[in-house]
Enzyme design. Structure first.
Site, PDB file in Angstrom:
ATOM      1  N   GLU A  19       0.887  -1.181   0.000  1.00 16.19           N
ATOM      2  CA  GLU A  19       0.000   0.000   0.000  1.00 16.19           C
ATOM      3  C   GLU A  19       0.912   1.215   0.000  1.00 16.19           C
ATOM      4  O   GLU A  19       1.506   1.545   1.023  1.00 16.19           O
ATOM      5  CB  GLU A  19      -0.877   0.013   1.254  1.00 16.19           C
ATOM      6  CG  GLU A  19      -1.806  -1.166   1.408  1.00 16.19           C
ATOM      7  CD  GLU A  19      -2.828  -1.265   0.315  1.00 16.19           C
ATOM      8  OE1 GLU A  19      -3.013  -0.294  -0.448  1.00 16.19           O
ATOM      9  OE2 GLU A  19      -3.442  -2.329   0.189  1.00 16.19           O
ATOM     10  N   CYS A  68      -2.416   8.630   3.354  1.00 14.21           N
ATOM     11  CA  CYS A  68      -2.123   8.266   1.961  1.00 14.21           C
ATOM     12  C   CYS A  68      -3.320   8.500   1.052  1.00 14.21           C
ATOM     13  O   CYS A  68      -3.155   8.713  -0.145  1.00 14.21           O
ATOM     14  CB  CYS A  68      -1.642   6.827   1.874  1.00 14.21           C
ATOM     15  SG  CYS A  68      -2.803   5.648   2.561  1.00 14.21           S
TER      16      CYS A  68
HETATM   17  O1  LIG Z   1      -2.564   6.370   5.126  1.00 14.41           O
HETATM   18  C1  LIG Z   1      -3.342   5.511   4.743  1.00 14.41           C
HETATM   19  C2  LIG Z   1      -4.643   5.284   5.432  1.00 14.41           C
HETATM   20  C3  LIG Z   1      -5.468   4.361   4.643  1.00 14.41           C
HETATM   21  C4  LIG Z   1      -6.754   4.064   5.338  1.00 14.41           C
HETATM   22  O2  LIG Z   1      -7.466   4.991   5.740  1.00 14.41           O
HETATM   23  O3  LIG Z   1      -7.085   2.898   5.452  1.00 14.41           O
END
Ligand SMILES: O=CCCC(=O)O
Length: 492
Positions: free
Chosen positions: A262, A296
């Site tokens: 990810e 992200c």
């Molecule tokens: O920084 C990533 C977070 C992703 C999420 O909210 O699952």
């Protein structure tokens, strides 16, 4: 240890020693865990060395045959125990997050609630692991069968921005599938990882099923490499930057590990002229200020129809002025600091670069605390593709806006990236909404939704340089930790 944290049983030092490694720590390096809200250390921890990593992998490998043979219902019950323990300790976990990540208490609580959506979901998922039976399309006397089996010991590398939720999401997926785990948190956020590992142990997961290695800032690359190159580890799950994701993938290549990566996101946020403009602009501010922009899936590039641009900019500027920056422990704080001084420096560089290249800069009137890694929320209007804010994740509370005139142009601008993790669209035209869902180059899309677009119920993952593999969802997240074996059977 900070006075607010020092009495938490979740941070009991003797439990840490049991989880994190041996009692003989001579020759180990130690490192400070910092409070980003004050820029001062919370505590000093001992990092694992390569021998500890070897022992953790050995423990995970030894435990795998026994743990993977536990019936799915029993694994589900262990996960249910864990879910209850997280619920019971929500407040303590939230306080650890406040001091370790800087996020305001309400946001920290929300992160633990978010983690709970995964622990709860995977209680059910553990029992839904099933293969298939398929009749041959050409030979009446043949049947095809598949069975799903846990892949083996898994290495989990977690990021500092959501250290509870993302650790829980990965850990419960792997454990539900029947895999044992070796977890390496980011050196910025080891405390919340140790606290969660403590709860997994209290939930009854057997010895060797959950193993933690702690990396210092200095030995993170060496520990990451040891986990990637070890053939006893069969799968690696990582959340973090695209740069590090590529490196880990290279290091995993010789042992051909299964991977879930990810990675970074340069998501677009489209506001069309027929949108509920007030709601869309308000949601954009919330999206960009979630954990001070260190998410992200936050919208790095906003594209607003030219006819509503001025209105949108005004709404954003007004809302930025109403923010209160401060330490996460202060009840009045609505926006916390960045995680590191390095991050603060990068945000400043991004603002300076945008300004030099012609962006109009609006800085929130909110006052900046004198210590800690704070960045004032900033609106950058008139952004263009050559600016750093449109090319890299800022991971900061910067709202970067450009305009468009046609739907075609909006799609072209939004898709001008190879890091399309998450994008967002606001329009009242349902046919357009559908077109955007299909045309945007993104792993997931918010359709008139600007908040979190991830959930336990749906698979989450990127496209292109934002990574591959899925987390959560019906079956998808679990299968990442399993191999599907097939058989052909004659019934003649
Ligand atoms: O920084 C990533 C977070 C992703 C999420 O909210 O699952």
């Amino acid at each position: 240890m900070n006075s607010k944290l020092k009495d938490l049983t979740l941070l009991d030092g003797s439990d840490f020693a049991k989880i994190a490694g041996g009692s003989d720590v001579s020759g180990h390096e130690s490192f400070d865990v910092m409070d980003p809200g004050s820029g001062t250390p919370i505590c000093r921890l001992t990092a694992s060395n390569l021998k500890d990593v070897d022992e953790a992998i050995h423990a995970a490998k030894q435990a795998f045959p026994t743990y993977s043979a536990i019936p799915a219902r029993e694994r589900a019950m262990l996960l249910l125990n864990f879910d209850r323990l997280v619920r019971d300790n929500l407040e303590d976990l939230a306080w650890i997050l406040v001091f370790e990540t800087g996020k305001p208490l309400e946001e920290a609580r929300a992160e633990v609630q978010y983690a709970l959506t995964f622990s709860w979901w995977f209680v059910g998922e553990a029992e839904r692991i099933q293969g298939q039976v398929v009749k041959s399309a050409t030979n009446p006397s043949l049947r095809f069968l598949t069975v799903l089996q846990p892949v083996g010991p898994v290495a989990i590398l977690t990021p500092w921005n959501f250290p509870v939720a993302l650790f829980v999401r990965k850990a419960v997926s792997a454990l539900a599938a029947g895999c044992t785990i070796v977890v390496k948190p980011s050196p910025e956020t080891p405390l919340s990882t140790l606290a969660i590992a403590n709860l997994l142990r209290r939930a009854g997961f057997p010895s060797g099923a959950v193993n933690i290695v702690l990396a210092s800032y200095r030995n993170t690359p060496a520990i990451g490499q040891a986990l990637c190159t070890d053939s006893r580890i069969k799968k690696l799950s990582f959340t973090g930057s695209t740069r590090v994701g590529r490196l880990l993938m290279q290091q995993c290549a010789p042992t051909l590990k299964k991977l879930t990566l990810e990675l970074g996101g340069l998501g677009a946020y489209l506001i069309f002229s027929d949108a509920d403009v007030e709601a869309a602009a308000t949601a954009l501010v919330a999206n960009k200020l979630r954990h001070a922009g260190q998410t992200c899936i936050s919208a790095q590039r906003a594209f607003v129809h030219e006819s509503v641009l001025d209105r949108v900019l005004k709404i954003i500027a007004d809302q930025l002025d109403r923010i209160t920056l401060g330490h996460g422990a202060d009840a009045s704080t609505t926006l916390g600091p960045l995680q590191t001084e390095r991050g603060q420096q990068k945000a400043r560089e991004h603002i300076a670069d945008a300004k030099a290249k012609g962006a109009t800069v609006y800085t929130s009137k909110a006052s900046l605390p004198s210590s800690g890694y704070f960045v004032a929320p900033t609106l950058l209007a008139g952004c263009t593709a050559d600016m750093l804010v449109f090319q890299e994740e800022s991971f900061a509370p910067l709202i970067n806006v450009a305009s468009f005139s046609t739907e075609q142009e909006a799609v072209a601008l939004a898709n001008d990236t190879d890091m399309g993790l998450t994008s967002y669209v606001f329009t009242k035209d349902s046919a357009r909404l559908w077109r955007m869902f299909e045309q945007l180059k993104a792993g997931n899309v918010g359709l008139n939704v600007g908040g979190s677009t991830t959930a336990a119920e749906i698979p989450f993952g990127g496209v292109d340089q934002s990574g591959f593999g899925k987390e959560a969802g019906i079956g998808a997240g679990l299968k990442e930790y399993m191999t599907e074996k097939s058989a052909t059977m004659s019934i003649a």
